[in-house]
Design a protein around this motif. Sequence first.
Motif, PDB file in Angstrom:
ATOM      1  N   LEU A 236       0.806  -1.327  -0.037  1.00 43.17           N
ATOM      2  CA  LEU A 236      -0.060   0.245   0.000  1.00 43.17           C
ATOM      3  C   LEU A 236       0.791   1.166  -0.121  1.00 43.17           C
ATOM      4  O   LEU A 236       0.445   2.451  -0.491  1.00 43.17           O
ATOM      5  CB  LEU A 236      -0.929   0.028   1.256  1.00 43.17           C
ATOM      6  CG  LEU A 236      -2.055  -1.022   1.166  1.00 43.17           C
ATOM      7  CD1 LEU A 236      -3.012  -0.867   2.439  1.00 43.17           C
ATOM      8  CD2 LEU A 236      -3.059  -0.681  -0.113  1.00 43.17           C
ATOM      9  N   THR A 237       2.060   1.328   0.299  1.00 43.97           N
ATOM     10  CA  THR A 237       2.891   2.466   0.375  1.00 43.97           C
ATOM     11  C   THR A 237       4.107   2.294  -0.428  1.00 43.97           C
ATOM     12  O   THR A 237       4.567   3.587  -0.840  1.00 43.97           O
ATOM     13  CB  THR A 237       3.563   2.645   1.816  1.00 43.97           C
ATOM     14  OG1 THR A 237       4.427   1.700   2.252  1.00 43.97           O
ATOM     15  CG2 THR A 237       2.343   2.820   2.824  1.00 43.97           C
TER      16      THR A 237
ATOM     17  N   ARG B 151      -4.028 -13.670   3.307  1.00 48.93           N
ATOM     18  CA  ARG B 151      -5.139 -12.900   3.567  1.00 48.93           C
ATOM     19  C   ARG B 151      -4.773 -11.294   3.348  1.00 48.93           C
ATOM     20  O   ARG B 151      -5.547 -10.661   3.328  1.00 48.93           O
ATOM     21  CB  ARG B 151      -5.499 -13.182   5.103  1.00 48.93           C
ATOM     22  CG  ARG B 151      -6.541 -12.310   5.542  1.00 48.93           C
ATOM     23  CD  ARG B 151      -7.039 -12.859   6.837  1.00 48.93           C
ATOM     24  NE  ARG B 151      -7.516 -14.059   6.778  1.00 48.93           N
ATOM     25  CZ  ARG B 151      -8.094 -14.827   7.619  1.00 48.93           C
ATOM     26  NH1 ARG B 151      -7.834 -14.631   8.984  1.00 48.93           N
ATOM     27  NH2 ARG B 151      -8.348 -15.874   7.583  1.00 48.93           N
ATOM     28  N   GLY B 152      -3.338 -11.305   3.190  1.00 53.11           N
ATOM     29  CA  GLY B 152      -2.934 -10.111   3.113  1.00 53.11           C
ATOM     30  C   GLY B 152      -3.234  -9.290   1.608  1.00 53.11           C
ATOM     31  O   GLY B 152      -3.476  -8.319   1.526  1.00 53.11           O
TER      32      GLY B 152
ATOM     33  N   LEU C 277      -4.567   4.238   9.610  1.00 53.29           N
ATOM     34  CA  LEU C 277      -5.961   3.676   8.753  1.00 53.29           C
ATOM     35  C   LEU C 277      -5.549   2.148   9.025  1.00 53.29           C
ATOM     36  O   LEU C 277      -4.540   1.516   8.989  1.00 53.29           O
ATOM     37  CB  LEU C 277      -5.070   3.821   7.438  1.00 53.29           C
ATOM     38  CG  LEU C 277      -5.489   2.936   6.261  1.00 53.29           C
ATOM     39  CD1 LEU C 277      -7.169   3.159   6.332  1.00 53.29           C
ATOM     40  CD2 LEU C 277      -5.053   3.313   4.878  1.00 53.29           C
ATOM     41  N   ALA C 278      -6.683   1.615   9.861  1.00 57.90           N
ATOM     42  CA  ALA C 278      -6.685   0.474  10.393  1.00 57.90           C
ATOM     43  C   ALA C 278      -7.340  -0.706   9.341  1.00 57.90           C
ATOM     44  O   ALA C 278      -8.104  -0.444   8.758  1.00 57.90           O
ATOM     45  CB  ALA C 278      -7.346   0.462  11.759  1.00 57.90           C
ATOM     46  N   VAL C 279      -6.601  -2.036   9.437  1.00 57.46           N
ATOM     47  CA  VAL C 279      -7.103  -2.913   8.497  1.00 57.46           C
ATOM     48  C   VAL C 279      -7.036  -4.013   9.302  1.00 57.46           C
ATOM     49  O   VAL C 279      -5.959  -4.452   9.861  1.00 57.46           O
ATOM     50  CB  VAL C 279      -6.054  -3.145   7.268  1.00 57.46           C
ATOM     51  CG1 VAL C 279      -6.710  -4.070   6.219  1.00 57.46           C
ATOM     52  CG2 VAL C 279      -5.727  -1.644   6.387  1.00 57.46           C
TER      53      VAL C 279
ATOM     54  N   VAL D 290      -5.271  -5.770   1.322  1.00 56.90           N
ATOM     55  CA  VAL D 290      -4.627  -4.865   0.567  1.00 56.90           C
ATOM     56  C   VAL D 290      -5.779  -4.130  -0.607  1.00 56.90           C
ATOM     57  O   VAL D 290      -6.145  -3.414  -0.969  1.00 56.90           O
ATOM     58  CB  VAL D 290      -3.433  -5.291  -0.337  1.00 56.90           C
ATOM     59  CG1 VAL D 290      -3.127  -4.338  -1.489  1.00 56.90           C
ATOM     60  CG2 VAL D 290      -2.391  -5.241   0.590  1.00 56.90           C
ATOM     61  N   GLU D 291      -6.541  -5.311  -1.211  1.00 55.67           N
ATOM     62  CA  GLU D 291      -7.648  -4.957  -2.125  1.00 55.67           C
ATOM     63  C   GLU D 291      -8.819  -4.513  -1.367  1.00 55.67           C
ATOM     64  O   GLU D 291      -9.444  -3.432  -2.181  1.00 55.67           O
ATOM     65  CB  GLU D 291      -7.979  -6.336  -2.812  1.00 55.67           C
ATOM     66  CG  GLU D 291      -6.946  -6.984  -3.976  1.00 55.67           C
ATOM     67  CD  GLU D 291      -6.533  -6.032  -4.846  1.00 55.67           C
ATOM     68  OE1 GLU D 291      -7.459  -5.214  -5.372  1.00 55.67           O
ATOM     69  OE2 GLU D 291      -5.346  -6.034  -5.237  1.00 55.67           O
TER      70      GLU D 291
END
Length: 272
Positions: A65-66, A98-99, A199-201, A103-104
């Motif tokens: 994501l970064t 699961r990552g 930004l929590a995921v 991300v998606e």
Amino acid sequence: MKLNAENYFSPKAMHEYLSVSQFKAFVGSPFKEGCPASAMAELKGEYVKPKSDALLLGSYVDCMLTEPEKYESFVSDHPEMFSSRGATKGELKSTFQRGIQMVERVKRDEFAMKTLNGKKQVIMTGDLYGAKWKIKLDVLGDKFITDLKTCESITKSYYDKTNSRWVSFVEYYDYVLQAGIYQKIVEQNIGKKLPFFLLAVSKEPTTDIEVIQIDNQSIEERLEGIENYVSLVRAYKNGEIEPSRCEHCDYCKETKILSKPINYLELGGVFD
């Protein structure tokens, strides 16, 4: 010492600068005991803390994501996350699949993606409470700071035995302290105070996401009295105080030396 991506985690940088993670390793946080002996052993290169699957998964999400352009380098640095044989060679192992979903899920949300707009993985240094600090920002926007956090669950509560109350993962993992240190160092560098967002995921089967602001009042309250703890950490790092052992962490378990039996009544439970 001029910090960059290559030397940020080097032993020299760890000795010269204090970081939020190092601070918590020494003195702990409201919900987790620190261990000066373990922290000093890491600092001296005598102990390497094992990387958990949860930490590795978080690193993957952070990269994608970064800094997705550094994916190939990430694969090289974390071979334990990827299959090395068969039809799935080069793909994430099932433990970390699961990552991709996490991300998606973030990418599908327009507001979440807005909080990722800015400079990525920005390194800054500053002086706070009599010590030199280093920070690495996931995102430095024009008007905000965003730190990406993967968590077990965004809505899970944790019990605070001391104050007889339930708290969120933000307090439990002491992200308010991180917000305060980051915000103050950024202010020293750019001359203005920026709001701090998480930004929590979540890592749940159905990924949950949330943008969480940590307000300035909570930050100031958390930072009250921190000078004394910073002085203590500096004394440990300078060899002025013998680092004590917590006798609960992995380092203490690994290095414990028995000299006599104990009575069963001496067995103390550790409750999370």
